[in-house]
Motif scaffolding. Sequence first.
Motif, PDB file in Angstrom:
ATOM      1  N   SER A   4       0.856  -1.194   0.000  1.00 20.61           N
ATOM      2  CA  SER A   4       0.000   0.000   0.000  1.00 20.61           C
ATOM      3  C   SER A   4       0.886   1.236   0.000  1.00 20.61           C
ATOM      4  N   ALA A  69      -4.729  12.727  -4.818  1.00 17.11           N
ATOM      5  CA  ALA A  69      -4.562  11.329  -5.244  1.00 17.11           C
ATOM      6  C   ALA A  69      -5.110  11.116  -6.654  1.00 17.11           C
ATOM      7  N   LEU A  71      -8.254  10.870  -7.268  1.00 11.99           N
ATOM      8  CA  LEU A  71      -9.356   9.915  -7.121  1.00 11.99           C
ATOM      9  C   LEU A  71     -10.655  10.646  -6.789  1.00 11.99           C
ATOM     10  N   ASP A  75     -14.278   6.119  -5.744  1.00  9.34           N
ATOM     11  CA  ASP A  75     -13.154   5.177  -5.884  1.00  9.34           C
ATOM     12  C   ASP A  75     -12.750   4.559  -4.546  1.00  9.34           C
ATOM     13  N   ILE A  76     -13.205   5.155  -3.445  1.00  8.32           N
ATOM     14  CA  ILE A  76     -12.777   4.682  -2.119  1.00  8.32           C
ATOM     15  C   ILE A  76     -13.545   3.416  -1.732  1.00  8.32           C
ATOM     16  N   LYS A 135      -8.721  -1.694  -2.705  1.00  9.90           N
ATOM     17  CA  LYS A 135      -7.737  -1.019  -3.554  1.00  9.90           C
ATOM     18  C   LYS A 135      -7.400   0.367  -3.011  1.00  9.90           C
ATOM     19  N   ASN A 136      -8.422   1.120  -2.623  1.00 10.07           N
ATOM     20  CA  ASN A 136      -8.196   2.494  -2.148  1.00 10.07           C
ATOM     21  C   ASN A 136      -8.865   2.690  -0.792  1.00 10.07           C
ATOM     22  N   VAL A 170      -4.880   9.041   1.614  1.00  2.00           N
ATOM     23  CA  VAL A 170      -5.452   7.995   0.756  1.00  2.00           C
ATOM     24  C   VAL A 170      -4.352   6.976   0.502  1.00  2.00           C
ATOM     25  N   SER A 172      -3.339   3.545  -1.569  1.00  2.00           N
ATOM     26  CA  SER A 172      -3.754   2.771  -2.740  1.00  2.00           C
ATOM     27  C   SER A 172      -2.864   1.556  -2.944  1.00  2.00           C
ATOM     28  N   ARG A 173      -3.436   0.591  -3.610  1.00  2.00           N
ATOM     29  CA  ARG A 173      -2.718  -0.651  -3.898  1.00  2.00           C
ATOM     30  C   ARG A 173      -1.584  -0.390  -4.902  1.00  2.00           C
TER      31      ARG A 173
END
Length: 335
Positions: A4, A69, A71, A75-76, A135-136, A170, A172-173
């Motif tokens: 992450s 980010a 995003l 997307d979260i 992912k997020n 945030v 993210s992967r």
Amino acid sequence: MYTSKIVGLGSYVPENVVTNDDLSKVMDTNDAWIQERTGIKERRHIKKGDGNTTAVMGVKASEIALERAGLKPEDIDLIVFATLSPDMYFPGCGVQVQEMMNMRTIPALDVRNQCSGFVYGLSVADQFIKTGMYKNVLVIGSENHSGGLDMTTRGRSVSVIFGDGAGAAVLSRSDKEGHGVLSTHLHSEGAHAKELALMGPSTEHWVPALIEENPQEDIPYYPYMNGQFVFKNAVVRFSEVINEGLQSNGLNTTDIDMLIPHQANLRISQFVQKKFQLSDDKVYNNIQKYGNTTAASIPIALTEAWEEGKIKEGDTVVLAAFGSGFTWGSAIIKW
Ligand code: UT7
């Protein structure tokens, strides 16, 4: 195996600046004492009518983090909200963020680990991303302390320290190995729970019982802190948990590019800096401006350090926190 990575940071503090001189008008304190013992010059307090709450400030910080980010709220996949000062006894602030930011019906998890709350939250986010489940993840630390402090001389040893504000990250992967959150290390010692605590109102101490049980001079619906005991434990645990993080990654103190300590007291940060022989440019402090913002202090400091260009790609960044519980933790991040 996924890792992450922090891909966006944001912070928000209320506009209302409260200086040490302002406090000396409502309680028996003074600028010299506060600066000498804590390093704090001023802090922010929510002003009645400014619209801020713990959740609202969390949203303001999150909007900046999400924009950076690249995003959108949709997307979260998970919200993790750390605070000791939620808007409501229940539910927690996480669901308020989900609603205010118009997010999908994603899970919202509230973390109650006080000054270590952000590091605990980051660890939760990291695990969910590493397992491939999400992912997020949005991790928030936000506090409205000013609403619950004893602003009289009786409460001065606690009330001059704390400030309001919020920070968000945030995560993210990523599939790039050896970067992002390398590891997190969490601890607790409940034997000292009452050394830094707010006893009620709670299921054990509802308001009528509190009033009946306690003499006026010991009011348990204001936070209590055994300052010197907390201080002594803090310097030991900070050092231990930073060492634990470094060792588990095969790193030395000379590998640290930036240490972001929880902003509890400038003297604690300076002690840790000296112990690890870090130069001034490798430790970030902003307690002078904001006081101790508990779960918000690390994400606010991390955001400011990043905004000031003090954290660069490839840097080894160490987060470390200690506080009520007692709880403490660290995170080792390769930026
Ligand atoms: O973030 C969570 C973790 N929290 C911490 O890590 C905080 C750790 N503790 C501390 O930062 C420090 O213990 C404090 C800043 C809270 C207090 O500093 P201290 O050097 O430990 O002071 P003290 O509590 O021993 O008090 C010294 C004196 C006392 O007066 P006497 O008994 O010596 O006459 C206090 O009554 O200072 C007095 N005092 C104040 N005087 C002016 C306490 N608060 C104040 C004040 N203004 N605000």
